[in-house]
Each structure stands twice: as C-alpha cells, then as structure tokens.
Design a protein around this motif. Structure first.
Motif, PDB file in Angstrom:
ATOM      1  N   ASN A 174       0.674  -0.922   0.088  1.00 15.94           N
ATOM      2  CA  ASN A 174      -0.107   0.181  -0.087  1.00 15.94           C
ATOM      3  C   ASN A 174       0.944   1.072   0.066  1.00 15.94           C
ATOM      4  O   ASN A 174       0.543   2.174  -0.663  1.00 15.94           O
ATOM      5  N   LYS A 175       2.239   1.054   0.930  1.00 14.57           N
ATOM      6  CA  LYS A 175       3.008   2.412   0.753  1.00 14.57           C
ATOM      7  C   LYS A 175       3.407   2.810  -0.660  1.00 14.57           C
ATOM      8  O   LYS A 175       3.438   3.920  -1.130  1.00 14.57           O
ATOM      9  N   ALA A 176       3.859   1.647  -1.289  1.00 19.40           N
ATOM     10  CA  ALA A 176       4.332   1.784  -2.638  1.00 19.40           C
ATOM     11  C   ALA A 176       3.403   2.217  -3.564  1.00 19.40           C
ATOM     12  O   ALA A 176       3.670   3.004  -4.217  1.00 19.40           O
ATOM     13  N   ILE A 177       2.446   1.842  -3.474  1.00 20.17           N
ATOM     14  CA  ILE A 177       1.152   2.326  -4.365  1.00 20.17           C
ATOM     15  C   ILE A 177       0.922   3.843  -4.053  1.00 20.17           C
ATOM     16  O   ILE A 177       0.584   4.546  -5.087  1.00 20.17           O
ATOM     17  N   ALA A 178       0.990   4.177  -2.769  1.00 22.33           N
ATOM     18  CA  ALA A 178       0.562   5.563  -2.668  1.00 22.33           C
ATOM     19  C   ALA A 178       1.650   6.443  -3.116  1.00 22.33           C
ATOM     20  O   ALA A 178       1.408   7.563  -3.769  1.00 22.33           O
ATOM     21  N   ARG A 179       2.750   5.948  -3.038  1.00 25.98           N
ATOM     22  CA  ARG A 179       4.068   6.697  -3.677  1.00 25.98           C
ATOM     23  C   ARG A 179       3.868   6.640  -5.146  1.00 25.98           C
ATOM     24  O   ARG A 179       4.206   7.873  -5.751  1.00 25.98           O
ATOM     25  N   ARG A 180       3.606   5.616  -5.682  1.00 28.99           N
ATOM     26  CA  ARG A 180       3.408   5.352  -7.189  1.00 28.99           C
ATOM     27  C   ARG A 180       2.325   6.390  -7.880  1.00 28.99           C
ATOM     28  O   ARG A 180       2.516   7.004  -8.930  1.00 28.99           O
ATOM     29  N   LEU A 181       1.192   6.399  -7.137  1.00 30.41           N
ATOM     30  CA  LEU A 181       0.063   7.188  -7.553  1.00 30.41           C
ATOM     31  C   LEU A 181      -0.070   8.803  -6.936  1.00 30.41           C
ATOM     32  O   LEU A 181      -1.164   9.270  -7.256  1.00 30.41           O
ATOM     33  N   ILE A 183      -0.820   9.589  -4.103  1.00 32.58           N
ATOM     34  CA  ILE A 183      -1.924   9.940  -3.020  1.00 32.58           C
ATOM     35  C   ILE A 183      -1.410   9.080  -1.768  1.00 32.58           C
ATOM     36  O   ILE A 183      -0.180   8.793  -1.551  1.00 32.58           O
ATOM     37  N   THR A 184      -2.348   9.331  -0.849  1.00 32.39           N
ATOM     38  CA  THR A 184      -2.038   8.915   0.644  1.00 32.39           C
ATOM     39  C   THR A 184      -2.152   7.351   0.784  1.00 32.39           C
ATOM     40  O   THR A 184      -3.073   6.836  -0.043  1.00 32.39           O
ATOM     41  N   GLU A 185      -1.803   6.857   1.678  1.00 34.13           N
ATOM     42  CA  GLU A 185      -1.824   5.402   1.972  1.00 34.13           C
ATOM     43  C   GLU A 185      -3.517   5.064   2.204  1.00 34.13           C
ATOM     44  O   GLU A 185      -3.857   4.457   2.011  1.00 34.13           O
ATOM     45  N   SER A 186      -3.967   6.016   3.116  1.00 32.55           N
ATOM     46  CA  SER A 186      -5.536   5.869   3.596  1.00 32.55           C
ATOM     47  C   SER A 186      -6.090   5.786   2.361  1.00 32.55           C
ATOM     48  O   SER A 186      -7.172   5.198   2.317  1.00 32.55           O
ATOM     49  N   VAL A 188      -5.467   4.912  -0.741  1.00 40.05           N
ATOM     50  CA  VAL A 188      -5.126   3.466  -1.310  1.00 40.05           C
ATOM     51  C   VAL A 188      -6.185   2.467  -0.523  1.00 40.05           C
ATOM     52  O   VAL A 188      -6.745   1.670  -1.231  1.00 40.05           O
ATOM     53  N   LYS A 189      -6.034   2.457   0.736  1.00 43.22           N
ATOM     54  CA  LYS A 189      -6.883   1.418   1.416  1.00 43.22           C
ATOM     55  C   LYS A 189      -8.223   1.440   1.092  1.00 43.22           C
ATOM     56  O   LYS A 189      -8.922   0.599   0.931  1.00 43.22           O
ATOM     57  N   MET A 190      -8.774   2.842   0.993  1.00 44.42           N
ATOM     58  CA  MET A 190      -9.940   3.043   0.813  1.00 44.42           C
ATOM     59  C   MET A 190     -10.404   2.505  -0.530  1.00 44.42           C
ATOM     60  O   MET A 190     -11.642   1.889  -0.679  1.00 44.42           O
ATOM     61  N   HIS A 191      -9.704   2.825  -1.760  1.00 49.12           N
ATOM     62  CA  HIS A 191     -10.045   2.346  -3.051  1.00 49.12           C
ATOM     63  C   HIS A 191      -9.961   0.854  -3.146  1.00 49.12           C
ATOM     64  O   HIS A 191     -11.006   0.383  -3.710  1.00 49.12           O
TER      65      HIS A 191
END
Length: 220
Positions: A174-181, A183-186, A188-191
């Motif tokens: 999730n942390k890597a996705i947040a950096r990649r997109l 957006i915040t990690e929270s 990412v978790k919501m989506h």
C-alpha cells in the motif's frame, strides 16, 4: 529458514518451469524438494518416507496410469499434504475439478511469482485460494457452475480502483502504491476496500487473481 513447517514438492512435466519456481521459493526461505515429472515418481519418493506439507502441481500432461485423473491420484497417494494446482487451464471445469478432489487452491500458471507466493503462504496458513468469484462456493460441497465463475466480470471499477489492482498484481505494498500514484496510503486502502467489495475478493491474492483474469496488466 523454513517458514512453512514442512517442505514443498513441485510436480510438473515441465521440469524447467519447476526448477525456476523452486529456486524462487527457496530464495523466500521455503524448503523445496527436487521437482518431479509424474505422479508415479511422487509415489516412489513418498514410499521412501518423504512427507511434503504442500504439493504444487500442474495436472496437464501428467501420466495417466491407473484409475482416475492424475490430480485425483495425487490426492489419494498424498492425502495429508496441502495441494495447490498451478495450471494454464482456468476454465470452470478445471477449477471445479480442483475443488472436487479437495485441492486447497487453483491459480493460473501465468500469474506473477508474487501471486503464487501469496497463494502458497495463504495455503500454508490453512486458507483456500481460488478465483474470488468462486470463493463463496468453498466448503459447501458443491462444484461451481460456469455462471458463478463469471460473476464479477461486469464489476464497475473506477479508473483509480483499476490502477490500484494493477499495482497489487505487481506485488506493490500500500505504501509503494501511494508513492506510485501520488496519493495517501489511507486513500489507497479506501479504494482497494471498494474494489475488493465490487469483485467479491477477501484478500490481496484473490484480488490479484481476479485482476489477472480480467485483463488488468501489472503496473511497473
């Protein structure tokens, strides 16, 4: 260090594929036995006292000596081992056959190593790993119908949810996705939570399998 509490056995006529997968699993700390090309060969080593905790197999092309399918015979000679079917055949019949003989999972042979590794870990923890849209059938004693296997194909995913599934398929956290997109990690978790609900997935492995089966490409 062996994380599974037992060894992993690979049974596949494609010994080059098995050797490559064995090396990757060993790099992750798993104890992997020498790959075997047939059910007959498995019977031989089991007779010598080998007791793998998990068998990963592709039933396609395995020897058909004796009664029953190679998969059912493998289950008969190794009733206590957990069984993961790693197959190019993801049809309704193939998945139903795996469920019927009591396999603990059925994953595409074309899946990324991250998907296979997550499936192995979940099965070692006592869970079953099947395409998300048939998960509701597990433990009910009934084989999935072709109609149930197609549930979820019209999931109304947003572009962001699709992006996140593409990242999940690549094995990103999730942390890597947040950096990649960006957006915040929270967020990412919501989506991801919304996407899991729409595709009827209960974990990241099921979500990755669904994404792969529905044409979502991994995001680098």
């Amino acid at each position: 260090m062996n994380m599974s509490g037992g060894s992993v056995m690979l049974v596949d006529r494609d010994q080059l594929f098995s050797a490559a997968l064995a090396a990757l699993l060993e790099d992750e700390g798993l104890e992997v036995e020498a790959p075997l090309p047939s059910v007959t060969a498995v019977g031989g080593v089991l007779d010598e006292g080998l007791e793998p905790s998990l068998i990963i197999t592709d039933p396609a092309g395995l020897d058909r000596e004796g009664e029953g399918s190679p998969l059912s015979r493998l289950r008969e000679i190794a009733p206590d081992a957990r069984l993961l079917v790693l197959s190019s055949d993801m049809s309704a019949k193939a998945v139903a056959d795996s469920m019927t003989i009591g396999a603990h999972g059925h994953v595409s042979k074309g899946a990324s190593f991250n998907v296979v590794l997550r499936a192995v870990k979940l099965i070692q923890q006592g869970q079953a790993v099947y395409p998300a849209n048939v998960a509701q059938n597990l433990g009910q004693g009934a084989s999935p119908s072709p109609e149930s296997l197609r549930e979820g194909e019209t999931a109304d995913l947003s572009p962001r949810e699709t992006q996140i599934l593409a990242c999940i398929l690549s094995g990103h956290s999730n942390k890597a996705i947040a950096r990649r997109l960006a957006i915040t990690e929270s967020t990412v978790k919501m989506h991801f939570k919304n996407a899991m609900r729409k595709i009827n997935a209960s974990n990241r492995t099921q979500a990755a399998i669904w994404a792969m089966e529905h044409g979502i490409a991994p995001m680098a």
